[in-house]
Design a protein around this motif. Structure first.
Motif, PDB file in Angstrom:
ATOM      1  N   GLU A   1      53.270  26.711  28.856  1.00 54.68           N
ATOM      2  CA  GLU A   1      52.568  25.443  29.098  1.00 54.68           C
ATOM      3  C   GLU A   1      53.312  24.630  30.166  1.00 54.68           C
ATOM      4  OE1 GLU A   1      50.060  23.887  29.677  1.00 54.68           O
ATOM      5  OE2 GLU A   1      49.233  23.735  27.661  1.00 54.68           O
ATOM      6  N   GLY A   2      52.521  23.971  31.027  1.00 50.06           N
ATOM      7  CA  GLY A   2      53.130  23.187  32.109  1.00 50.06           C
ATOM      8  C   GLY A   2      53.253  23.970  33.411  1.00 50.06           C
ATOM      9  N   SER A   3      52.998  25.276  33.319  1.00 49.35           N
ATOM     10  CA  SER A   3      53.054  26.113  34.524  1.00 49.35           C
ATOM     11  C   SER A   3      51.680  26.708  34.799  1.00 49.35           C
ATOM     12  CB  SER A   3      54.049  27.265  34.330  1.00 49.35           C
ATOM     13  OG  SER A   3      55.350  26.782  34.122  1.00 49.35           O
ATOM     14  N   ILE A   4      51.545  27.259  35.995  1.00 43.62           N
ATOM     15  CA  ILE A   4      50.338  28.036  36.309  1.00 43.62           C
ATOM     16  C   ILE A   4      50.782  29.384  36.875  1.00 43.62           C
ATOM     17  CG2 ILE A   4      48.865  26.033  36.734  1.00 43.62           C
ATOM     18  CD1 ILE A   4      49.242  26.528  39.760  1.00 43.62           C
ATOM     19  N   ARG A   5      49.924  30.382  36.732  1.00 41.86           N
ATOM     20  CA  ARG A   5      50.254  31.678  37.326  1.00 41.86           C
ATOM     21  C   ARG A   5      49.288  31.992  38.450  1.00 41.86           C
ATOM     22  NH1 ARG A   5      48.993  37.461  34.792  1.00 41.86           N
ATOM     23  NH2 ARG A   5      47.031  36.941  35.848  1.00 41.86           N
ATOM     24  N   LEU A   6      49.889  32.319  39.557  1.00 38.24           N
ATOM     25  CA  LEU A   6      49.092  32.627  40.734  1.00 38.24           C
ATOM     26  C   LEU A   6      49.448  34.048  41.141  1.00 38.24           C
ATOM     27  CD1 LEU A   6      49.407  29.925  43.441  1.00 38.24           C
ATOM     28  CD2 LEU A   6      49.660  32.295  44.081  1.00 38.24           C
ATOM     29  N   CYS A   7      48.440  34.904  41.250  1.00 34.00           N
ATOM     30  CA  CYS A   7      48.705  36.296  41.635  1.00 34.00           C
ATOM     31  C   CYS A   7      48.691  36.375  43.160  1.00 34.00           C
ATOM     32  CB  CYS A   7      47.619  37.206  41.055  1.00 34.00           C
ATOM     33  SG  CYS A   7      47.766  38.910  41.616  1.00 34.00           S
ATOM     34  N   PHE A   8      49.798  36.853  43.732  1.00 31.67           N
ATOM     35  CA  PHE A   8      49.835  36.880  45.206  1.00 31.67           C
ATOM     36  C   PHE A   8      49.550  38.274  45.788  1.00 31.67           C
ATOM     37  CE2 PHE A   8      54.472  36.628  44.009  1.00 31.67           C
ATOM     38  CZ  PHE A   8      54.889  37.870  44.476  1.00 31.67           C
ATOM     39  N   ALA A   9      48.910  39.139  45.003  1.00 34.22           N
ATOM     40  CA  ALA A   9      48.493  40.442  45.521  1.00 34.22           C
ATOM     41  C   ALA A   9      47.152  40.296  46.239  1.00 34.22           C
ATOM     42  CB  ALA A   9      48.404  41.447  44.380  1.00 34.22           C
ATOM     43  N   ALA A  10      47.143  39.410  47.234  1.00 35.56           N
ATOM     44  CA  ALA A  10      45.917  39.159  48.006  1.00 35.56           C
ATOM     45  C   ALA A  10      46.309  39.100  49.475  1.00 35.56           C
ATOM     46  CB  ALA A  10      45.286  37.850  47.551  1.00 35.56           C
ATOM     47  N   SER A  11      45.320  39.022  50.347  1.00 39.39           N
ATOM     48  CA  SER A  11      45.632  39.048  51.785  1.00 39.39           C
ATOM     49  C   SER A  11      46.298  37.734  52.201  1.00 39.39           C
ATOM     50  CB  SER A  11      44.342  39.236  52.589  1.00 39.39           C
ATOM     51  OG  SER A  11      43.593  38.031  52.515  1.00 39.39           O
ATOM     52  N   GLU A  12      46.964  37.775  53.348  1.00 38.94           N
ATOM     53  CA  GLU A  12      47.643  36.586  53.870  1.00 38.94           C
ATOM     54  C   GLU A  12      46.654  35.430  54.040  1.00 38.94           C
ATOM     55  OE1 GLU A  12      49.683  37.339  57.526  1.00 38.94           O
ATOM     56  OE2 GLU A  12      50.443  35.281  57.669  1.00 38.94           O
ATOM     57  N   ALA A  13      45.480  35.764  54.589  1.00 37.00           N
ATOM     58  CA  ALA A  13      44.485  34.715  54.854  1.00 37.00           C
ATOM     59  C   ALA A  13      43.996  34.091  53.543  1.00 37.00           C
ATOM     60  CB  ALA A  13      43.313  35.299  55.633  1.00 37.00           C
ATOM     61  N   THR A  14      43.766  34.922  52.552  1.00 38.76           N
ATOM     62  CA  THR A  14      43.291  34.408  51.255  1.00 38.76           C
ATOM     63  C   THR A  14      44.325  33.467  50.647  1.00 38.76           C
ATOM     64  OG1 THR A  14      42.080  36.457  50.890  1.00 38.76           O
ATOM     65  CG2 THR A  14      42.500  35.115  48.946  1.00 38.76           C
ATOM     66  N   ILE A  15      45.583  33.886  50.705  1.00 39.18           N
ATOM     67  CA  ILE A  15      46.629  33.060  50.096  1.00 39.18           C
ATOM     68  C   ILE A  15      46.819  31.765  50.882  1.00 39.18           C
ATOM     69  CG2 ILE A  15      49.119  32.994  49.616  1.00 39.18           C
ATOM     70  CD1 ILE A  15      48.844  35.875  48.685  1.00 39.18           C
ATOM     71  N   THR A  16      46.746  31.847  52.192  1.00 45.27           N
ATOM     72  CA  THR A  16      46.866  30.629  53.005  1.00 45.27           C
ATOM     73  C   THR A  16      45.790  29.631  52.597  1.00 45.27           C
ATOM     74  OG1 THR A  16      47.681  31.923  54.848  1.00 45.27           O
ATOM     75  CG2 THR A  16      46.848  29.735  55.395  1.00 45.27           C
ATOM     76  N   GLU A  17      44.572  30.115  52.524  1.00 42.98           N
ATOM     77  CA  GLU A  17      43.452  29.230  52.182  1.00 42.98           C
ATOM     78  C   GLU A  17      43.626  28.649  50.765  1.00 42.98           C
ATOM     79  OE1 GLU A  17      40.941  28.089  53.906  1.00 42.98           O
ATOM     80  OE2 GLU A  17      39.857  27.163  52.207  1.00 42.98           O
ATOM     81  N   ALA A  18      44.004  29.508  49.820  1.00 43.58           N
ATOM     82  CA  ALA A  18      44.156  29.043  48.430  1.00 43.58           C
ATOM     83  C   ALA A  18      45.260  27.992  48.341  1.00 43.58           C
ATOM     84  CB  ALA A  18      44.480  30.224  47.518  1.00 43.58           C
ATOM     85  N   LEU A  19      46.365  28.227  49.018  1.00 44.69           N
ATOM     86  CA  LEU A  19      47.482  27.286  48.916  1.00 44.69           C
ATOM     87  C   LEU A  19      47.184  25.972  49.641  1.00 44.69           C
ATOM     88  CD1 LEU A  19      50.522  29.715  49.122  1.00 44.69           C
ATOM     89  CD2 LEU A  19      49.669  28.484  47.141  1.00 44.69           C
TER      90      LEU A  19
END
Ligand code: PLP
Length: 384
Positions: free
Chosen positions: A354-372
């Motif tokens: 609790e208090g944290s989130i999990r983000l899976c970074f097994a995605a493309s650079e562009a996808t992660i840039t946009e998400a972040l």
């Protein structure tokens, strides 16, 4: 319906993902899998296996040639010796974990689980009628560590199994030598079996491999290692994993598996042999790819207000604490609604998440840039 089964709650990850699928333009970083398809050489192997007649039942524990290929790989990677008869192919690591916990835990028993942790352990223990005792990792600022004293205090005469997952989903924590040695000593002192979930063994960043607990526990009656093709070879949907333990433990497990799933699909087993045999270049490239994504995510999260990220040492998850978040399921739902970014709430991995989130970074650079970028905008608005 039996309470043990009907009380299993639907995973919040499934709920978030289902909501995301209904939203155009959403980005799903909530599941534990890569967005890359399985490599062509593995797909070809499955195709050839089907045409070559690998379409019949195999032994419940898997085709002999797969069990042998797994035993060879274990020796090559971990320098520990397992015979093919000490290995059992399963329908994903999921089945290996479930049947192990089913075999070890019953009403009146408990399982001590290093947490936050993948929800399969508590749910399998619950389905067996047992009790889960979750022992939180200590979070020292930007590092997680195993509190061995606390772990030992959680064990009592009814403890049947100690469950550890390193590299860890969701934290990215990887056991140090001292932690592995300490955990092995505690298990031996109390005569407790260890279930070591090593499905992220190959996905490490600062070392070539995560050392197996099999390097620390010689007594194969007291250690069950679970592994999988899912993460190492991007084969999540193929459903192939394995358990390794003493021959008598493996025999007990496969006798039960016979009447649950029977053998994993014959065609997939053949593809697994090819993945093990020819997959080293692929794994090397995958690790380099994830290392770049980890660097990207670590750098970007480091600039966001109120975010503390313990550095992931392995697997493909970032598990940042977010200041002010006390109900991560609510946070995840609001984040999705406001930005279209789907992440997993930390509470899905037990109370210590609790208090944290999990983000899976097994995605493309562009996808992660946009998400972040979307996450950053959301967090900045939140504190204004
Ligand atoms: C820690 C851990 N163990 C086991 C599994 C099960 O994987 P599979 O059944 O696909 O092999 C997962 C999947 O996310 C996981 O994260």
């Amino acid at each position: 319906m039996r309470h043990e089964i009907s009380a299993v709650v639907e995973s919040p990850l499934v709920q978030i993902a289902t909501a995301a699928e209904a939203m155009p333009g959403s980005i799903k970083l909530c599941y534990g899998e890569s967005d890359m398809p399985t490599a062509d050489f593995i797909c070809r192997a499955a195709d050839e296996a089907a045409r070559a007649g690998h379409t019949f039942y195999t032994h419940t524990a898997g085709a002999p040639e797969l069990r042998e290929a797994i035993a060879i790989k274990i020796r090559e990677l971990q320098a520990v010796s397992y015979r093919p008869s000490e290995v059992m192919a399963t329908v994903g690591g999921t089945m290996a974990i479930h049947v192990t916990l089913r075999a070890l835990v019953g009403p009146g028993d408990n399982a001590v689980i290093v947490s936050p942790a993948y929800a399969i352990y508590v749910n399998s223990v619950a389905m067996s009628g047992g009790e889960s005792r979750q022992v939180p990792l200590a979070a020292n600022g930007a590092r997680f560590s195993l509190d061995l004293e606390r772990l030992e205090r959680a064990i009592d005469a009814n403890t049947q199994v100690l469950v550890v997952n390193s590299p860890s989903n969701p934290t990215g924590w990887m056991m140090t030598d001292d932690e592995q040695r300490g955990l092995a000593a505690i298990a031996a002192r109390h005569g407790v079996t260890v279930l070591s979930d090593e499905v992220y063994e190959r996905l490490t960043f600062d070392t070539d491999i995560a050392p197996s607990m099999a390097r620390w526990i010689d007594d194969k009656d007291r250690l069950i290692v679970v592994n999988s093709f899912s993460k190492t070879y991007n084969m999540t949907g193929w459903r192939l994993g394995w358990a390794q333990a003493s021959e008598s433990t493996i025999r007990t497990l496969y006798k039960a598996a016979e009447f649950i799933t029977s053998n994993p699909a014959s065609i997939i087993q053949q593809a697994g042999i090819v993945a093990l045999r020819d997959g080293e270049d692929y794994v090397r490239d995958l690790r380099a790819h994830y290392a770049a994504r980890r660097a990207q995510v670590t750098a970007a999260l480091g600039t966001l207000p109120g975010v503390v990220l313990p550095e992931p040492m392995g697997a493909f998850y970032a598990f940042p604490r977010i200041a002010g978040v006390t109900a991560s399921t609510l946070f995840a739902a609001e984040l999705l609604r406001a930005t279209g970014v789907a992440i997993a709430p930390g509470s899905a991995f037990g109370p210590s998440g609790e208090g944290s989130i999990r983000l899976c970074f097994a995605a493309s650079e562009a996808t992660i840039t946009e998400a972040l970028e979307r996450l950053g905008r959301y967090l900045r608005l939140r504190i204004e």
